[in-house]
Scaffold this motif. Structure first.
Motif, PDB file in Angstrom:
ATOM      1  N   ASP A 158      49.558  23.065   6.942  1.00  0.00           N
ATOM      2  CA  ASP A 158      49.325  22.942   5.501  1.00  0.00           C
ATOM      3  C   ASP A 158      50.371  22.010   4.894  1.00  0.00           C
ATOM      4  OD1 ASP A 158      51.664  24.353   5.150  1.00  0.00           O
ATOM      5  OD2 ASP A 158      50.712  26.159   4.351  1.00  0.00           O
ATOM      6  N   LYS A 159      50.253  21.724   3.606  1.00  0.00           N
ATOM      7  CA  LYS A 159      51.116  20.724   2.985  1.00  0.00           C
ATOM      8  C   LYS A 159      52.598  21.069   3.033  1.00  0.00           C
ATOM      9  CE  LYS A 159      47.618  18.598   0.057  1.00  0.00           C
ATOM     10  NZ  LYS A 159      47.188  18.266  -1.317  1.00  0.00           N
ATOM     11  N   PRO A 160      53.005  22.348   2.896  1.00  0.00           N
ATOM     12  CA  PRO A 160      54.449  22.644   3.044  1.00  0.00           C
ATOM     13  C   PRO A 160      54.936  22.573   4.496  1.00  0.00           C
ATOM     14  CG  PRO A 160      53.336  24.298   1.684  1.00  0.00           C
ATOM     15  CD  PRO A 160      52.269  23.497   2.362  1.00  0.00           C
ATOM     16  N   GLY A 161      54.012  22.362   5.439  1.00  0.00           N
ATOM     17  CA  GLY A 161      54.405  22.278   6.839  1.00  0.00           C
ATOM     18  C   GLY A 161      54.222  23.555   7.619  1.00  0.00           C
ATOM     19  N   LYS A 162      53.595  24.551   7.041  1.00  0.00           N
ATOM     20  CA  LYS A 162      53.350  25.807   7.741  1.00  0.00           C
ATOM     21  C   LYS A 162      52.264  25.616   8.793  1.00  0.00           C
ATOM     22  CE  LYS A 162      51.830  30.563   6.851  1.00  0.00           C
ATOM     23  NZ  LYS A 162      51.416  31.517   5.789  1.00  0.00           N
ATOM     24  N   LEU A 163      52.492  26.162  10.002  1.00  0.00           N
ATOM     25  CA  LEU A 163      51.552  26.053  11.104  1.00  0.00           C
ATOM     26  C   LEU A 163      50.708  27.311  11.226  1.00  0.00           C
ATOM     27  CD1 LEU A 163      53.989  24.616  13.810  1.00  0.00           C
ATOM     28  CD2 LEU A 163      52.561  23.336  12.221  1.00  0.00           C
ATOM     29  N   SER A 164      49.460  27.149  11.637  1.00  0.00           N
ATOM     30  CA  SER A 164      48.600  28.313  11.895  1.00  0.00           C
ATOM     31  C   SER A 164      47.542  27.924  12.906  1.00  0.00           C
ATOM     32  CB  SER A 164      47.935  28.804  10.605  1.00  0.00           C
ATOM     33  OG  SER A 164      47.094  27.797  10.061  1.00  0.00           O
TER      34      SER A 164
END
Length: 544
Positions: free
Chosen positions: A74-80
Motif C-alpha cells: 500500500d502507499k505507506p509501504g505496508k506489505l500484505s
C-alpha cells in the motif's frame, strides 16, 4: 521474514512463509526458501484489499524454490498477501509440466530481478540455469526465457559440477523420469521446498547458525575446507563429531532433516524378498540398490555401507544425453566449485586485480609475526596442510568396524542419556570445548553464548562430545579447517565464541588442556595470532 504472527505488519515486515500455507487453486504447496531479491511494480497489486489491481505490488525472488512471490504494497509501504492471511501468489519459474518453464527454458536458482518502467515485464536472472525468465506482470505468468550463457559441454566434468550446483542450490529438484516411474521425480530435496543445502551453507560456506541436530548443537560447517583446494582428492572427516565420512552421507539430512523423515510404517525396499524399511521412496536422492526408481534403498547410514556411487536419481541437462547422478554431482560441486573468500589485503601491499594499495588492511609484518607464533605455540599439530586441519580421511569407505564407536549408558551413570549415533573416535580431539560458553556451565572467557549440549531440542538427551560409558572414547570434536575462518563467526561447534580473540584467549584450547606449553600468554601475542588467522585463505602458504 519477521516472525510476525499475522500476514501483515504496520512495521512494514512480512513473514513470507505464512503466505505459502494454502496455495492458490491448482498450484502445489511450496514454501519460499532463500529469499534473495525484490522489485516493485506499480498498480499490479491484487486481492480483497486492493481490488482491480489498483495497488502496487512487490515481486520477491525465492532463490531456493525457483519462484517469484507476489505481495501487495500500500502507499505507506505496508506489505500484505495477495489473497488472504495464508495465501499469496507465486510464479513458478521451473515447472517441468509447463512448456514455457521446462527443459532449456527453466529458471533455476533465480538471484536477481528487474522490472520495466511500465511495470508490465519482469526479467529474472537465474544463476544455475544461466537463463533470464521473462514474466508478464499483467497476467503473472512466464512468457519467455533467454539464455545468456552456454551450459557445460555434454559428458564433461564441468557438466557434473553444473548438475551439482543445481542440486545444492535447489529446495525442490527436478530429476529424470524414466519409463515405468510411479514415484515423484520432483520436490525430493526437502518437504514442500522449505530449504536447500544453500540455506545453511551460503555460497558453500555457512549461515553461521548453531542448529539443534541429533548429535548435539552444531554450527553449520563451512564446506570450503571439506577438500584441500590444492589437492581436491584429500578430504576431511565430516561433522564436528566425525559422524560422516562421505559427502554422500548427507542423504540422511536430505531425508530426515530437510525432508519429512521416516515413514510411519515400513514398505518394500530394494534388497531381497521380502525386505522392508521406513525409508521414503518419495524423498531423497538414493533409490533402490537394485536400480528400481520406485523403491527406496533399504539402508541409508553413515558407515556400514558406503553411500558414494549408489543407485540414485539423475539429471539430464538441456542439449545433453548424459544422465548425471545427482548425489555424486553434489559431491563434485563441493569438491571442485566451493571457493574460500579472499583474506584482507595487507596494508601497503599491491594486490593482483586491485587498483592500488590497501589503506586499512593488516600490516604484513604483523601477519608474519602471528604466523611464527602460531607455529611456536604448536597450533600446527591440529591446523596444518591445505585444509588447515589435521582431520584427513585416510581410508576407503566404509571404515573398518574397529574405527566405529557409540556411547552407551553404564548402570552406574544415572541421569545420562547419550545419543546413540556412531562416530569415528580416532578423529576426535579434546580441547575442553564440551559445554563451553554455556550459561552456568563454566566458561573461562566469560562469554555465555554457547548452546547447551543436548540433542535436537531434546532436553533429556545428551550430545556427543563426552565419554559417557567410561571406555576412554567419545571425548572431543573433529578439528575444523581454518580456510577463510575470519568470515564465519561464531566459533566452536556450539557457537561459544563470537570472535577469534575469544578462541585464541581460551588457554585450554591453545595448550590442548595443558598438554603443551602456553607461549601465547600476552595479549599482544594473541592479537598477532588473530591477525594471522584472519589472513588465511586458499592462497596462504600452508604450514607442515
Amino acid at each position: 521474514a519477521s516472525g510476525q504472527p499475522s500476514d501483515a505488519s504496520a512495521a512494514k515486515f512480512l513473514n513470507l512463509h505464512l503466505g505459502a500455507r494454502n496455495p492458490e487453486v491448482g498450484k502445489k504447496k511450496i514454501f519460499f526458501s532463500n529469499v534473495w531479491a525484490m522489485a516493485f511494480a506499480k498498480k499490479r497489486g491484487q486481492g480483497p484489499i486492493y481490488g482491480n489491481g489498483k495497488g502496487d505490488a512487490a515481486y520477491v525472488v525465492s532463490a531456493g524454490s525457483d519462484l517469484l512471490v507476489k505481495v501487495n504494497v500500500d502507499k505507506p509501504g505496508k506489505l500484505s498477501f495477495t489473497e488472504d492471511a495464508d495465501t499469496t501468489r507465486y510464479i513458478d519459474l521451473n515447472d517441468p509440466a509447463n512448456p514455457v518453464t521446462a527443459g532449456d527454458k527453466a529458471g533455476k536458482n533465480p538471484q536477481g530481478i528487474a522490472i520495466n518502467s511500465g511495470s508490465t515485464r519482469a526479467y529474472v536472472y537465474n544463476f544455475v540455469s544461466k537463463t533470464v525468465s521473462v514474466v508478464d506482470l499483467t497476467t503473472d505468468t512466464v512468457v519467455a526465457s533467454v539464455r545468456y550463457a552456454a551450459l557445460a559441454a555434454p559428458g564433461s566434468q564441468e557438466e557434473i559440477v553444473q548438475v551439482g550446483a543445481e542440486v545444492f542450490f535447489s529446495s525442490r529438484g527436478n530429476f529424470d523420469r524414466p519409463a515405468g516411474a510411479t514415484v515423484s521425480t520432483s520436490e525430493r530435496l526437502s518437504s514442500e521446498g522449505w530449504q536447500s543445502c544453500a540455506s545453511c551453507h551460503f555460497e558453500g560456506t555457512t549461515d553461521s547458525v548453531v542448529w539443534a541436530f541429533g548429535a548435539g548443537p552444531r554450527k553449520s560447517v563451512p564446506l570450503n575446507a571439506t577438500f584441500n583446494p590444492q589437492n581436491p582428492t584429500e578430504q576431511r572427516v565430516l561433522n564436528y563429531s566425525g559422524i560422516f565420512d562421505e559427502v554422500e552421507d548427507f542423504e540422511a539430512n536430505i531425508r530426515n532433516v530437510s525432508g519429512p523423515g521416516a515413514l510411519a510404517a515400513a514398505v518394500t525396499c530394494s534388497a531381497g524378498t521380502p525386505a522392508t524399511s521406513t525409508n521414503d521412496p518419495a524423498h531423497g536422492l538414493l533409490i533402490g540398490d537394485n536400480g528400481d526408481i520406485n523403491l527406496a534403498p533399504c539402508t541409508v547410514n553413515a558407515f556400514a555401507l558406503k553411500n558414494a556411487d549408489r543407485q540414485q536419481h539423475t539429471v539430464t541437462l538441456p542439449g545433453s544425453s548424459t544422465k548425471v547422478p545427482a548425489l555424486t554431482a553434489m559431491r563434485e560441486w563441493v569438491r571442485l566449485a566451493v571457493r574460500t573468500p579472499n583474506g584482507p589485503v595487507p596494508k601497503g601491499k599491491i594486490s593482483k586485480g586491485l587498483a592500488g594499495n590497501s589503506a586499512i588492511g593488516p600490516k604484513l609484518p604483523e601477519i608474519n609475526r602471528g604466523r611464527d607464533l602460531f607455529t611456536q605455540a604448536g597450533c600446527t599439530a591440529c591446523h596444518s596442510g591445505g585444509k588447515w586441519t589435521s582431520s584427513t580421511k585416510d581410508f576407503t569407505s566404509p571404515p573398518a568396524a574397529t574405527e566405529i564407536f557409540t556411547e552407551t549408558v553404564p548402570p552406574a551413570a544415572a541421569g545420562t542419556n547419550p545419543v546413540g549415533a556412531q562416530y569415528l573416535k580416532r578423529f576426535l580431539l579434546d580441547i575442553g570445548s564440551f559445554n563451553h560458553g554455556v550459561l552456568n556451565g563454566g566458561n573461562p572467557n566469560g562469554n555465555n553464548i554457547g548452546e547447551i549440549e543436548k540433542t535436537g531440542g531434546n532436553v533429556a538427551q545428551d550430545a556427543l562430545g563426552r565419554d559417557y560409558n567410561g571406555d576412554g572414547k567419545g571425548i572431543g570434536f573433529n578439528t575444523p579447517g581454518l580456510l577463510g575462518i575470519r568470515n564465519v563467526p561464531p566459533f566452536y561447534h556450539n557457537g561459544a565464541c563470537d570472535t577469534l580473540a575469544c578462541v585464541v584467549g581460551n588457554v585450554a584450547h591453545r595448550t590442548q588442556k595443558g598438554t603443551r606449553p602456553d607461549v601465547l600468554v600476552s595479549a599482544k601475542d594473541q592479537a598477532s595470532v588473530v591477525t594471522f588467522l584472519e589472513s588465511i585463505d586458499a592462497t596462504t602458504p600452508v604450514l607442515p
